[in-house]
Design an enzyme around this catalytic site. Structure first.
Site, PDB file in Angstrom:
ATOM      1  N   GLY A 173      34.405  30.665  34.020  1.00  0.00           N
ATOM      2  CA  GLY A 173      35.199  29.449  34.444  1.00  0.00           C
ATOM      3  C   GLY A 173      36.086  29.065  32.279  1.00  0.00           C
ATOM      4  N   ASP A 174      35.276  28.632  31.913  1.00  0.00           N
ATOM      5  CA  ASP A 174      35.781  28.150  30.867  1.00  0.00           C
ATOM      6  C   ASP A 174      36.143  29.774  29.619  1.00  0.00           C
ATOM      7  OD1 ASP A 174      34.772  25.585  30.100  1.00  0.00           O
ATOM      8  OD2 ASP A 174      32.395  26.755  30.952  1.00  0.00           O
TER       9      ASP A 174
END
Length: 405
Positions: A173-174
């Site tokens: 996600g990051d």
């Protein structure tokens, strides 16, 4: 010459998503000035830690892996003098990157609207969980990578069939948000080149993961089917998964009927080529459980290395299931400079991942170490902002700047 020579980035980021973005920009030649609070980026306290030599302190491998090619200044932005330094840096910059909750930069006096007053054509990139332009109840929600993986639906399709939800094994996600931020910044810079206009790049971690759900969304919108985890299997292609061998696993992505024929010949099961349940991809997917059961019996009869020799000779796509030690020692990965050595102060040579940008004229490169906290305080203030040495010392005395450490 580097691809992003003459692009100056003010990096107000911490931990992972935005530091990953600015690391890629730095790899491509941008001058990235990392603004850290007196306590440093939170990730300086994340393990694993490198053991120091006799004159140094231990250093975070997490931080080192994300902050090469950058300059670090440690500025107390709670002071007016610190804010003035930042304003002066922004006035000479092209890009500002931050990944705090949407209200944080506004409280500090450095929202996009406020920074536009300092530099009208600035490219201002924000990364957060749900986006700055979001419903009010979402815009200020705290979000870590796992929140984004869960909220986006990614965790619901990850893991073994019938098993509990699983986090992807890296903070995707990051990292996806970091990649998309870099693309957004480069697109905005090109738009500015043509129009002279700056803009706000608003990146959401959840958006990023929704955008890479591939066919999961269409499977629901077209068929009304709510996708579930399938282990290593592909929902629309078969056989396209891992199989246990006599001693480990092997990956067999058989992506079309021609490869299916070659695969059956390679494993000595020619009778399956025109089997009424398996003769085309649609039938193989409809009868996947029976197909997998039959293939597992065959694949377990040989070791992974034996299958590799057979598939290599047949020209089939395959992969062993590499562990991280296999990756670090892999000949081709090292030939591609994806594991590189960098000289880290107080540590000596350390290994970090290389740049994936293999441009023929201006490739991404690992050139300098991850900075120590405040390592470039004097360089940035005296060379870029024309502060005198006396003024720098006064700022240190007033605890606006940290002594490098």
């Amino acid at each position: 010459m580097k691809a992003l020579d003459d692009i100056r980035v003010i990096d107000l980021s911490h931990v992972l998503a935005a530091p990953f973005c600015t690391m890629m920009l730095a790899d491509m030649g941008a001058e990235v000035i990392k603004i850290e609070p007196p306590s440093g980026d939170d990730s300086r306290e994340f393990g694993p830690f490198f053991e120091p030599d006799e004159k140094g302190d231990e250093q975070s491998g997490y931080f080192v892996s994300l902050n090469r090619n950058k300059k670090s200044t440690s500025i107390n932005l709670k002071t007016e003098e610190g804010k003035e330094i930042l304003r002066k840096l922004i006035a000479g910059a092209d890009v500002v990157v931050e990944n705090f909750r949407p209200n944080t930069m506004k409280k500090l006096g450095f929202s996009y609207e406020e920074i536009k007053e300092i530099k009208s054509d600035i490219i201002y990139c924000s990364i957060c969980g749900f986006g700055h332009d979001a419903l009010p109840e979402y815009a200020t929600k705290p979000a870590y990578d796992m929140v984004a993986q869960a909220y986006s639906g990614l965790m619901s399709i990850t893991g073994p069939k019938g098993g509990p939800p699983c986090r992807v094994g890296t903070s995707v996600g990051d990292i996806v948000a970091g990649h998309q931020a870099a693309i957004g910044i480069l697109s905005a810079l090109w738009h500015r080149e043509k129009t002279g206009e700056g803009q706000h790049v608003d990146i959401s971690m959840v958006d990023g993961l929704v955008s890479i759900l591939e066919n999961a969304i269409s499977r629901y919108t077209i068929k009304g089917e709510v996708p579930e985890p399938l282990g290593t299997a592909h929902p629309n292609i078969a056989p396209f998964q891992s199989f246990p061998t006599k001693d480990d696993y092997i990956i067999t992505p058989i992506g079309n009927d021609g490869l299916w024929e070659k695969f059956c010949e390679a494993i000595g099961k020619e009778e399956l080529v025109d089997h009424p349940k398996f003769k085309d991809n649609r039938l193989r997917c409809e009868n996947l459980d029976e197909l997998v059961s039959r293939l597992e019996e065959v694949m377990k009869t040989k070791t992974t290395e034996e299958w590799i020799e057979i598939f290599e000779e047949s020209g089939l796509p395959y992969s062993p299931l590499n562990r991280i030690d296999d990756v670090v020692d892999d000949d081709n990965i090292n030939y591609r400079n994806m594991i590189e050595e960098v000289e880290q102060p107080d540590l000596g040579k350390v290994e970090v991942t290389g740049s994936p940008f293999k441009l023929s004229k201006t490739p991404g490169e690992v050139e300098t170490h991850a900075p120590k906290l405040g390592e470039h305080n004097e360089e940035v203030l005296t060379e870029l902002l024309d502060y005198s040495q006396q003024e720098v010392e006064k700022l240190k005395e007033n605890e606006v700047l940290n002594e490098p450490k």
